[in-house]
Design a protein around this motif. Structure first.
Motif, mmCIF file in Angstrom:
data_model
loop_
_atom_site.group_PDB
_atom_site.id
_atom_site.type_symbol
_atom_site.label_atom_id
_atom_site.label_comp_id
_atom_site.label_asym_id
_atom_site.label_seq_id
_atom_site.Cartn_x
_atom_site.Cartn_y
_atom_site.Cartn_z
ATOM 1 N N SER A 173 57.940 31.364 47.501
ATOM 2 C CA SER A 173 57.446 30.913 48.793
ATOM 3 C C SER A 173 56.063 31.497 49.064
ATOM 4 N N ARG A 174 55.330 30.801 49.937
ATOM 5 C CA ARG A 174 54.001 31.281 50.320
ATOM 6 C C ARG A 174 54.118 32.629 51.026
ATOM 7 N N LYS A 175 55.209 32.851 51.760
ATOM 8 C CA LYS A 175 55.405 34.115 52.463
ATOM 9 C C LYS A 175 55.524 35.270 51.473
ATOM 10 N N ILE A 176 56.293 35.061 50.404
ATOM 11 C CA ILE A 176 56.440 36.109 49.389
ATOM 12 C C ILE A 176 55.106 36.373 48.712
ATOM 13 N N ALA A 177 54.397 35.285 48.414
ATOM 14 C CA ALA A 177 53.097 35.439 47.748
ATOM 15 C C ALA A 177 52.152 36.279 48.591
ATOM 16 N N PHE A 178 52.108 35.991 49.908
ATOM 17 C CA PHE A 178 51.220 36.771 50.753
ATOM 18 C C PHE A 178 51.705 38.216 50.859
ATOM 19 N N GLY A 179 53.025 38.429 50.743
ATOM 20 C CA GLY A 179 53.554 39.793 50.749
ATOM 21 C C GLY A 179 53.080 40.579 49.553
ATOM 22 N N ILE A 180 53.104 39.929 48.395
ATOM 23 C CA ILE A 180 52.604 40.575 47.177
ATOM 24 C C ILE A 180 51.129 40.905 47.334
ATOM 25 N N ALA A 181 50.365 39.946 47.838
ATOM 26 C CA ALA A 181 48.930 40.167 48.017
ATOM 27 C C ALA A 181 48.666 41.334 48.960
ATOM 28 N N ALA A 182 49.498 41.444 50.006
ATOM 29 C CA ALA A 182 49.307 42.535 50.956
ATOM 30 C C ALA A 182 49.563 43.892 50.306
ATOM 31 N N PRO A 185 54.334 25.198 34.984
ATOM 32 C CA PRO A 185 53.326 24.300 35.564
ATOM 33 C C PRO A 185 52.038 25.051 35.901
ATOM 34 N N ASN A 186 50.938 24.356 35.724
ATOM 35 C CA ASN A 186 49.624 24.953 35.972
ATOM 36 C C ASN A 186 49.304 24.893 37.469
ATOM 37 N N GLU A 187 50.036 25.678 38.237
ATOM 38 C CA GLU A 187 49.863 25.740 39.685
ATOM 39 C C GLU A 187 49.731 27.209 40.075
ATOM 40 N N TRP A 188 48.653 27.529 40.797
ATOM 41 C CA TRP A 188 48.318 28.917 41.066
ATOM 42 C C TRP A 188 48.063 29.141 42.553
ATOM 43 N N LEU A 189 48.394 30.333 43.016
ATOM 44 C CA LEU A 189 48.025 30.797 44.344
ATOM 45 C C LEU A 189 46.777 31.658 44.190
ATOM 46 N N ARG A 190 45.699 31.278 44.848
ATOM 47 C CA ARG A 190 44.423 31.959 44.671
ATOM 48 C C ARG A 190 44.089 32.769 45.919
ATOM 49 N N GLY A 191 43.820 34.043 45.723
ATOM 50 C CA GLY A 191 43.498 34.932 46.831
ATOM 51 C C GLY A 191 42.524 36.001 46.395
ATOM 52 N N THR A 192 42.412 37.053 47.177
ATOM 53 C CA THR A 192 41.497 38.144 46.876
ATOM 54 C C THR A 192 42.194 39.477 47.073
ATOM 55 N N MET A 193 41.592 40.516 46.498
ATOM 56 C CA MET A 193 42.034 41.876 46.786
ATOM 57 C C MET A 193 40.815 42.782 46.764
ATOM 58 N N PRO A 194 40.821 43.827 47.595
ATOM 59 C CA PRO A 194 39.687 44.755 47.616
ATOM 60 C C PRO A 194 39.686 45.633 46.369
ATOM 61 N N THR A 209 47.591 33.999 41.084
ATOM 62 C CA THR A 209 48.980 34.266 40.706
ATOM 63 C C THR A 209 49.671 32.956 40.363
ATOM 64 N N LEU A 210 50.315 32.910 39.220
ATOM 65 C CA LEU A 210 51.018 31.700 38.792
ATOM 66 C C LEU A 210 52.191 31.449 39.735
ATOM 67 N N ARG A 211 52.207 30.274 40.356
ATOM 68 C CA ARG A 211 53.216 29.992 41.374
ATOM 69 C C ARG A 211 54.638 30.116 40.822
ATOM 70 N N ALA A 212 54.872 29.632 39.605
ATOM 71 C CA ALA A 212 56.220 29.648 39.038
ATOM 72 C C ALA A 212 56.592 30.994 38.424
ATOM 73 N N ASP A 213 55.621 31.903 38.308
ATOM 74 C CA ASP A 213 55.905 33.222 37.727
ATOM 75 C C ASP A 213 54.905 34.215 38.299
ATOM 76 N N PRO A 214 55.232 34.863 39.423
ATOM 77 C CA PRO A 214 54.267 35.752 40.089
ATOM 78 C C PRO A 214 53.932 37.004 39.304
ATOM 79 N N ASP A 215 54.600 37.231 38.170
ATOM 80 C CA ASP A 215 54.243 38.363 37.313
ATOM 81 C C ASP A 215 53.083 38.034 36.387
ATOM 82 N N VAL A 216 52.550 36.826 36.472
ATOM 83 C CA VAL A 216 51.392 36.419 35.677
ATOM 84 C C VAL A 216 50.204 36.283 36.611
#
Length: 646
Positions: A2-11, A103-112, A123-130
């Motif tokens: 989920s997008r919520k989990i992805a943003f949690g990882i980014a945080a 699938p070639n689908e990625w969540l794109r963000g930034t980190m300091p 982050t690869l959407r189907a595998d957030p460890d990549v």
């Protein structure tokens, strides 16, 4: 995900990077074992695909968390740098998705990454460890920044450069970087992701090759980027234990025979093809010459563990922050790792002289190739902090000296052999056993010698030295005094595509093993008192990168050598006689394992897992040959800090 989990990882990642490295570990509160995590630090999108496969793809397919860190935008000197760099990054995303088969689908963000600077993290959407991380520093050919920006940053702390902004980048504005900021940014990424294995490019390329890259003999960004990454590794603060570092050769693999199997070549070709669809400049046969070969710059070899006369087994591994040491008691209990301090940075290849010795001796080499370092365990069992320094063969550029091969001759003297900077072989002996005084270096001759010399003792003070060129295997019989006798060893129609591996079998005869350019086929020759036994014996290759390991005989059990090799997925295979089929013993390890022959003839394989820990696998002799019990952690307890005794 989920997008919520992805943003949690980014945080979480942002918090780690913002707060800096973790505080020192409290020894009273042991850390849990680290999770295996690979990180590649490369100069350009596509470097890891071409030069670090099949290791990269097989690690991804095995589910190990993997982070690719790219220092430059790879924009080259094209008119549309924003569009071209964006296309190369899209190609990298496509290749990683292909390798992990998602699938070639990625969540794109930034980190300091410190001091207000940001890195793009995809982050690869189907595998957030990549994950893929882009710093977007200017590439070597970028004329707007002045050529060789990364190389100049490496050598000029006062220089600042401006990042390239790829089209659609998650960091939409240019940023200023100086040398310190580059190192701090890489360090921040390592501190955030906590890799257990770090893959780097070659910052010490062989100057005999790639002369078209004037002065560098490699892409200048490869050299500068790897050097800066090493500096960041030294500043990195791991929460659990110091990571392993694997260094891969780059462009010059095109100049040497390849030992990769067809399957391994296919792995790299498929990944690069997924990338090349997006890179308009990635055309031409030169790419195939890189994708079809791969090699470690400084492989560990198989002599980093040994059993000494007191029944203790010791194992050593060079890490980013010191020398890891494990010990197994005569009762079979493993302890460690302890992180021993180093007098200076070392190349990762160490040799432990332990078999039949009351006090084992450890032989290593300085990172700049100028010194060979010897550490002798004292009778009290203490490993002293002070290393004995033995000058390597003199050279204008000692970096070009190869790794030392080490043995003990029949007189009890340590003997060293290296590929010297001129491309021949040099040898040096102790004046007398344990004297810490050495004869001068003696040049055995030879030309076009490749890295990785082998040495094995004979009778009457003789030692046998082996080396490979790109066309043949060379052998020198070196007497106690007098001139060495040299010969070429016939290995059939194939060319050697790896270092020679030698060992003395229980029958007293010397066995030579070498991988060849026929899909990594293993050729074996036997040296008898009458000369080379007629006809080489061949075995199919196992695939993968690196040379096999040969286990010599113990007092009982195996009459033949046991041959150990590792395939493209890191799985270990064993053959207990010449020409025998390979038996997969299960599990996978980084680089090549060491093999210990037990007093009863059993074979214990000692490897390093992808989490950096020691793993072992014991094969017992039976009617059908060796039967292995499977890999298990050598040490269950958490690691401890540095100490001096076993």
């Amino acid at each position: 995900m989920s997008r919520k989990i992805a943003f949690g990882i980014a945080a979480v990642l942002a918090l780690l990077a913002t707060c800096g490295a973790p505080p020192p570990r409290d020894p009273a509160r042991p850390e849990p074992p680290p999770q295996a995590h690979h990180a590649q630090v490369t100069a350009h999108p596509d470097d890891d695909l071409l030069f670090m496969n099949p290791d990269l793809a097989e690690g991804l397919r095995s589910g190990r968390p993997t982070t690719g860190i790219y220092l430059t935008a790879g924009e080259a000197a094209v008119p549309d740098q924003a569009g071209y760099s964006a296309a190369r990054q899209e190609g990298t995303r496509a290749a990683y998705a292909q390798m992990v088969r998602k699938p070639n689908e990625w969540l794109r963000g930034t980190m300091p990454v410190g001091h207000g600077r940001l890195a793009e993290v995809d982050t690869l959407r189907a595998d957030p460890d990549v994950r893929l991380v882009f710093l977007n520093l200017p590439e070597d050919a970028n004329p707007q920044q002045g050529r060789h920006a990364l190389s100049r940053l490496r050598h000029d702390p006062a220089l600042t450069v401006t990042t390239t902004v790829p089209a659609g980048a998650a960091v939409p504005h240019p940023q200023l970087f100086d040398r310190r900021a580059v190192v701090e940014s890489i360090t921040a990424l390592l501190d955030a992701f906590q890799p257990t294995v770090v893959r780097l490019q070659d910052d010490q390329p062989d100057r005999r090759y790639q002369s078209n890259w004037v002065g560098a003999h490699n892409h200048p960004d490869h050299v500068a980027g790897a050097a800066l990454a090493k500096e960041a590794l030294a500043a990195h603060r791991p929460r659990a234990f110091s990571p392993m570092v694997l260094t891969y050769r780059d462009y010059n693999v095109a100049d040497t025979p390849s030992a990769l199997s067809d399957e391994d070549k296919g792995t790299t070709r498929e990944a690069f093809a997924a990338y090349a669809v997006h890179d308009v400049l990635a055309k031409g046969g030169i790419y195939r010459s890189w994708s079809d070969n791969s090699a470690y710059r400084w492989p560990r070899g198989g002599r980093w563990a040994a059993r000494s006369e007191d029944g203790v087994v010791r194992a050593f591994s060079v890490r980013a922050h010191g020398l890891a040491r494990w010990t197994r008691t005569p009762q079979g209990v493993w302890n460690g790792p302890e992180l021993m301090p180093l007098p200076e940075p070392l190349r990762p290849h160490v040799t432990l002289l332990g078999e039949g010795r009351e006090q084992p001796v450890l032989v290593a080499q300085s990172e700049d190739g100028a010194r060979i370092l010897v550490l002798r365990q004292e009778r009290s069992g203490i490993w002293p902090r002070r290393w004995e320094v033995v000058d390597a063969p003199g050279a204008a550029d000692p970096v070009q000296n190869g790794l030392p091969a080490t043995t003990v001759d029949s007189d009890g003297r340590i003997v060293l052999a290296v590929k010297n900077a001129a491309g021949g072989v040099s040898i040096r002996r102790e004046l007398s056993p344990a004297s810490q005084r050495w004869q001068p270096w003696s040049d055995l001759g030879g030309t076009d010698v490749q890295d990785g010399v082998s040495i094995v003792p004979g009778g009457g003070g003789v030692v046998h030295v082996f080396a490979t060129t790109r066309e043949q295997v060379l052998h020198w019989e070196v007497p106690r005094t007098g001139d060495a006798r040299a010969e070429a060893v016939p290995i059939g129609p194939a060319r050697p595509a790896g270092a020679p591996v030698t060992e003395r079998a229980r029958d007293g005869l010397i066995r030579l093993l070498v991988r060849t350019d026929r899909g990594g086929e293993l050729v074996e020759r036997t040296l008898t008192p009458q000369g080379w036994r007629d006809g080489p014996v061949t075995s199919p290759g196992t695939g993968g990168i690196g040379d096999p390991v040969a286990a010599g005989p113990g007092p009982h059990g195996v009459a033949e050598l046991v041959r150990v090799a590792r395939d493209g997925a890191g799985n270990v295979h064993v053959a207990d006689r010449a020409g025998a089929g390979w038996v997969d013993v299960g599990g996978s390890v980084t680089d090549h394992p060491a093999a210990i022959v037990e007093p009863n003839g059993d074979i214990t394989l000692v490897g390093l897992g992808f989490d950096g820990g020691l793993v072992v696998n014991t094969g017992a002799q039976g009617p059908g040959g060796l039967r292995f019990a499977g890999w298990r952690p050598g040490v269950v307890a958490p690691p401890v800090s540095a100490a001096g005794t076993d």
